[in-house]
Design a protein around this motif. Structure first.
Motif, PDB file in Angstrom:
ATOM      1  N   LEU A 294      -6.040   8.205  -8.263  1.00 18.58           N
ATOM      2  CA  LEU A 294      -5.662   9.387  -7.487  1.00 18.58           C
ATOM      3  C   LEU A 294      -4.849  10.374  -8.300  1.00 18.58           C
ATOM      4  O   LEU A 294      -5.124  11.573  -8.299  1.00 18.58           O
ATOM      5  CB  LEU A 294      -4.872   8.932  -6.262  1.00 18.58           C
ATOM      6  CG  LEU A 294      -4.362  10.001  -5.307  1.00 18.58           C
ATOM      7  CD1 LEU A 294      -5.525  10.749  -4.673  1.00 18.58           C
ATOM      8  CD2 LEU A 294      -3.494   9.369  -4.213  1.00 18.58           C
TER       9      LEU A 294
ATOM     10  N   PHE B 259      -5.605   2.110  -7.654  1.00 21.25           N
ATOM     11  CA  PHE B 259      -5.912   3.201  -6.722  1.00 21.25           C
ATOM     12  C   PHE B 259      -5.025   4.410  -7.009  1.00 21.25           C
ATOM     13  O   PHE B 259      -5.505   5.543  -7.069  1.00 21.25           O
ATOM     14  CB  PHE B 259      -5.701   2.704  -5.290  1.00 21.25           C
ATOM     15  CG  PHE B 259      -5.998   3.723  -4.229  1.00 21.25           C
ATOM     16  CD1 PHE B 259      -4.974   4.395  -3.584  1.00 21.25           C
ATOM     17  CD2 PHE B 259      -7.298   4.006  -3.861  1.00 21.25           C
ATOM     18  CE1 PHE B 259      -5.252   5.330  -2.601  1.00 21.25           C
ATOM     19  CE2 PHE B 259      -7.576   4.939  -2.867  1.00 21.25           C
ATOM     20  CZ  PHE B 259      -6.541   5.607  -2.234  1.00 21.25           C
TER      21      PHE B 259
ATOM     22  N   PHE C 241       0.830  -1.207   0.000  1.00 24.50           N
ATOM     23  CA  PHE C 241       0.000   0.000   0.000  1.00 24.50           C
ATOM     24  C   PHE C 241       0.866   1.258   0.000  1.00 24.50           C
ATOM     25  O   PHE C 241       0.494   2.294  -0.565  1.00 24.50           O
ATOM     26  CB  PHE C 241      -0.905  -0.029   1.241  1.00 24.50           C
ATOM     27  CG  PHE C 241      -2.034   0.948   1.207  1.00 24.50           C
ATOM     28  CD1 PHE C 241      -1.970   2.127   1.931  1.00 24.50           C
ATOM     29  CD2 PHE C 241      -3.166   0.704   0.454  1.00 24.50           C
ATOM     30  CE1 PHE C 241      -3.006   3.028   1.901  1.00 24.50           C
ATOM     31  CE2 PHE C 241      -4.216   1.602   0.425  1.00 24.50           C
ATOM     32  CZ  PHE C 241      -4.136   2.768   1.155  1.00 24.50           C
ATOM     33  N   ASP C 242       2.048   1.171   0.639  1.00 23.33           N
ATOM     34  CA  ASP C 242       2.924   2.338   0.729  1.00 23.33           C
ATOM     35  C   ASP C 242       3.502   2.740  -0.628  1.00 23.33           C
ATOM     36  O   ASP C 242       4.072   3.827  -0.756  1.00 23.33           O
ATOM     37  CB  ASP C 242       4.068   2.071   1.715  1.00 23.33           C
ATOM     38  CG  ASP C 242       3.573   1.930   3.145  1.00 23.33           C
ATOM     39  OD1 ASP C 242       4.340   1.454   3.995  1.00 23.33           O
ATOM     40  OD2 ASP C 242       2.407   2.289   3.400  1.00 23.33           O
TER      41      ASP C 242
ATOM     42  N   ILE D 293       1.899   3.557  -3.141  1.00 22.02           N
ATOM     43  CA  ILE D 293       1.050   4.589  -3.761  1.00 22.02           C
ATOM     44  C   ILE D 293       1.688   5.972  -3.676  1.00 22.02           C
ATOM     45  O   ILE D 293       1.674   6.742  -4.635  1.00 22.02           O
ATOM     46  CB  ILE D 293      -0.345   4.629  -3.106  1.00 22.02           C
ATOM     47  CG1 ILE D 293      -1.033   3.281  -3.265  1.00 22.02           C
ATOM     48  CG2 ILE D 293      -1.208   5.724  -3.751  1.00 22.02           C
ATOM     49  CD1 ILE D 293      -2.312   3.162  -2.473  1.00 22.02           C
ATOM     50  N   SER D 294       2.267   6.290  -2.527  1.00 23.56           N
ATOM     51  CA  SER D 294       2.823   7.641  -2.350  1.00 23.56           C
ATOM     52  C   SER D 294       4.005   7.911  -3.281  1.00 23.56           C
ATOM     53  O   SER D 294       4.379   9.063  -3.493  1.00 23.56           O
ATOM     54  CB  SER D 294       3.224   7.868  -0.891  1.00 23.56           C
ATOM     55  OG  SER D 294       4.200   6.937  -0.509  1.00 23.56           O
ATOM     56  N   TYR D 295       4.596   6.848  -3.831  1.00 19.61           N
ATOM     57  CA  TYR D 295       5.716   7.025  -4.755  1.00 19.61           C
ATOM     58  C   TYR D 295       5.254   7.150  -6.200  1.00 19.61           C
ATOM     59  O   TYR D 295       6.078   7.328  -7.101  1.00 19.61           O
ATOM     60  CB  TYR D 295       6.721   5.870  -4.611  1.00 19.61           C
ATOM     61  CG  TYR D 295       7.392   5.863  -3.257  1.00 19.61           C
ATOM     62  CD1 TYR D 295       6.904   5.064  -2.230  1.00 19.61           C
ATOM     63  CD2 TYR D 295       8.488   6.679  -2.997  1.00 19.61           C
ATOM     64  CE1 TYR D 295       7.483   5.083  -0.976  1.00 19.61           C
ATOM     65  CE2 TYR D 295       9.076   6.698  -1.747  1.00 19.61           C
ATOM     66  CZ  TYR D 295       8.572   5.901  -0.740  1.00 19.61           C
ATOM     67  OH  TYR D 295       9.153   5.919   0.510  1.00 19.61           O
TER      68      TYR D 295
END
Lengths: 518, 145
Positions: free
Chosen positions: B100, B96, B35-36, B38-40
């Motif tokens: 976004l 996701f 899940f982490d 995504i921020s990248y």
């Protein structure tokens, strides 16, 4: 008057009453026979009705963030006396691990109201046996992927207590910095991705991306800060590698710490936005209170996540403190048929651990900016509303940032020294405790003269909270029934309650003694 | 997780052993926190190479580099409302991210055929002797457009 004549008269009166009622309701079709019977039944029941005396119950002052009560008065769906409620949430979503909510009410009588934990035991305490002390934290960090830092730190602290290792001030400060990173990262995840969907009426964070894209992007930015912060000190985002008994295997450089400091402060505006956002939703946080015992680490120096003694605060303000080595006298674990995770109790039948427990115990040690956020929400000790745990987490996020900046400043002022690992001076039994995002965590080990682990014990904050969740359930059910919530609203209220604890359920099931009967 | 640790080993090798440092290149250890990722995937990132094991029917230790668009998950797609922060389907996570950020960076997958995946420390020799090679392949993939 003869009995026959009396009967005829009653029937006539009943018909008249029904006709009148039907005319008033605008009902044209006549079906008076059963209606008349119902009228007679209602009249008989009305005659028997007894109004119970109102009892005065003194409770602690209610704490609620919003001005309007979040539990709005719904349309009446029937009195509590006659309610049938069936809620069966099998494997609650937006929590870590598996837990079930089972509620069964028949004709207003509660048949079942349970928080069930069906997770399989994980046997970590068995896995560490016959392992060298240098390996134990590597194994126990795998208990969890979210609070692996906490497990690592509790593990090395317990090992250091058993091995007679006194760490340096530098090691202590770096570990605290790492602890804040984990707390920050986990709380951001919980607030934005696990709790916010309930407050926004969404089933998960996925549908929120369309309408609240910039907010989700901000949440991910903050999460990324947490990873990079933790990875710098711990060596990795998950399952840290640099933390060992006696010190660190690799230290951050001064340049890296300065860059981290700048990176943390660059997100200040995101924190302000987060606080304002949660405040705008605060009115939806249920206004439910229950007298509870709160347990957390505490010291005179800090808003503790790493050191100190065990402190217990009751809803009436009375305090008790205990040494970490005496943790078993606080936790008093026991088994219950509805859960594969053990329950705990101390001064009452259950107690709470977590952000709200830390807040209630250590409020006066918060950084002033964190205190300001708490004030905005009207959050002050002793808050007995479990739903406010999420707000306490937000307060801690702000505290993590500013206490970490102060820690970095201290470390840089002292200068980073290349220190050798402190070696064992004895081999015995020792316990360690840290605060992980979900509450106080205990590890204990015993080592033989070769440094091999003979036994281990871990008591996880979530298993300490299970009994309290059950007690909250038992108080919440009549509360929501009296507000005449429908079944869906009741289901949501209970789901939100469990989520507010931010449980890490698979962490909480460890080692069971099993007796096989043949 | 034995051979499933190859991704972390390649990232560590690049950062610590090859001492590869170039402005704008970061080595991220995601472990089981997919899940982490995504921020990248924001618009500040131009290219991501994900290194992991995968069953491709090759000999143990062999590998393939494929673009994300060429791959599909073998897992049954979960409905859009669920998310599991511990073990989430990579493709669902990237869906996701795409929703976004509207657009994803170029994503390459360096998939390595494992010999054995089990609950144990260490890595099989078939993979261990090729860590350096995998590191260079990952870098080459990153540097090509």
């Amino acid at each position: 008057m003869t009995a026959k004549k009396k009967k005829k008269l009653v029937k006539k009166e009943a018909k008249k009453t029904v006709k009148k009622a039907m005319k008033k309701a605008g009902v044209k079709k006549k079906n008076t026979k059963n209606a008349a019977k119902k009228v007679i039944k209602v009249k008989k029941k009305a005659a028997k009705k007894v109004v119970p005396k109102k009892k005065k119950v003194s409770l602690p002052k209610k704490q609620n963030a919003g001005k309007k009560p979040a539990f709005r008065k719904a349309k009446a769906v029937g009195t509590s006396k006659k309610r049938n409620i069936k809620v069966d949430v099998h494997h609650l979503t937006r929590v870590e691990g598996h837990g079930n909510i089972v509620i069964d009410v028949k004709n207003g009588i509660v048949k079942k109201c349970q928080w069930q934990v069906p997770e399989a035991p994980r046997f970590f305490e068995a896995m560490v046996r016959d392992r060298h002390y240098s390996e134990v934290a590597r194994i126990t960090s795998r208990i969890c992927g979210i609070c692996s830092v906490g497990h690592t730190l509790a593990s090395v602290k317990a090992s250091e207590a058993a091995l007679g290792i006194d760490i340096t001030e530098q090691t202590r400060n770096l570990r605290k910095l790492l602890k804040h990173a984990e707390n920050f990262d986990s709380h951001i995840l919980h607030i934005f991705f696990l709790v916010a969907p309930d407050l926004l009426g969404a089933p998960s964070v996925f549908p929120l991306v369309e309408k609240h894209g910039p907010v989700v992007a901000m949440a991910l930015r903050l999460k990324r800060l947490g990873h990079e912060w933790g990875a710098l000190i711990g060596g990795r985002t998950t399952h840290p590698t640099t933390v060992v008994p006696g010190g660190f295997t690799k230290l951050p450089t001064e340049i890296e710490l300065r860059e981290l400091r700048a990176k943390i402060l660059a997100h200040e505006q995101d924190l302000v936005t987060t606080a304002d956002l949660v405040l705008s939703l605060a009115g939806k946080i249920p206004n439910f209170n229950r007298p509870t015992e709160y347990i957390a680490l505490s010291s005179d120096d800090d808003y503790e996540l790493y050191s100190g003694e065990i402190k217990s605060t009751l809803y009436d303000g009375s305090i008790a403190t205990y040494k970490v080595a005496d943790y078993r006298s606080v936790t008093n674990e026991y088994l219950t048929p509805q859960s594969t995770a053990k329950w705990t109790k101390n001064r009452h039948e259950s107690y709470a651990a977590g952000a709200l427990a830390r807040f209630n115990n250590n409020y006066d040690k918060l950084h002033e900016k964190a205190l300001a956020v708490a004030t905005k929400f009207g959050l002050k000790p002793i808050c007995t509303n479990p739903f406010m745990n999420s707000v306490a987490q937000l307060v801690e996020v702000v505290n993590d940032v500013y206490q970490s900046v102060a820690l970095i400043d201290q470390i840089l002022k002292d200068g980073i020294k290349d220190e050798p690992l402190v070696r064992p001076t004895k081999f015995s039994k020792g316990a360690g405790a840290v605060e992980v995002p979900r509450g106080i965590l205990f590890h204990e080990y015993e080592y033989d003269k070769d440094g091999m682990c003979i036994s281990g014990n871990c008591i996880i904050p979530t298993n300490q909270n299970h009994a309290n969740i059950q007690k909250d359930f038992e108080a919440l059910l009549p509360f929501v029934m009296n507000l005449n919530y429908n079944n869906d609203e009741i289901k949501l209220a209970f789901e939100m309650l469990v989520r507010a604890y931010d449980p890490c359920i698979s962490c909480s099931t460890h080692y069971l003694d099993i007796i096989i009967e043949e | 997780m034995y051979d499933d640790s190859v991704g972390i080993r390649v990232a560590n090798h690049l950062e610590n052993c090859l001492n590869y440092h170039r402005a704008g290149i970061f080595f991220v250890d995601l472990s089981n926190r997919v899940f982490d990722l995504i921020s990248y995937c924001d618009n500040k990132t131009s290219h991501i190479v994900i290194v992991d094991t995968g069953r491709l029917g090759l000999d143990a230790g062999d590998y393939k580099v494929i673009r994300l668009e060429q791959a599909r998950s073998s897992k049954k797609r979960l409905p859009k409302v669920s998310v599991d922060v511990h073990s989430t389907d990579l493709f669902k996570v990237l869906d996701f991210a795409r929703t976004l950020y509207k657009e994803l960076p170029i994503i390459d997958l360096l998939i390595i055929e494992p010999k054995e995946i089990k609950l144990a420390e260490g890595i099989s020799n078939d993979l261990a002797r090729k860590i350096d090679e995998y590191s260079k392949i990952a870098l080459a993939a990153l540097e090509r457009a």
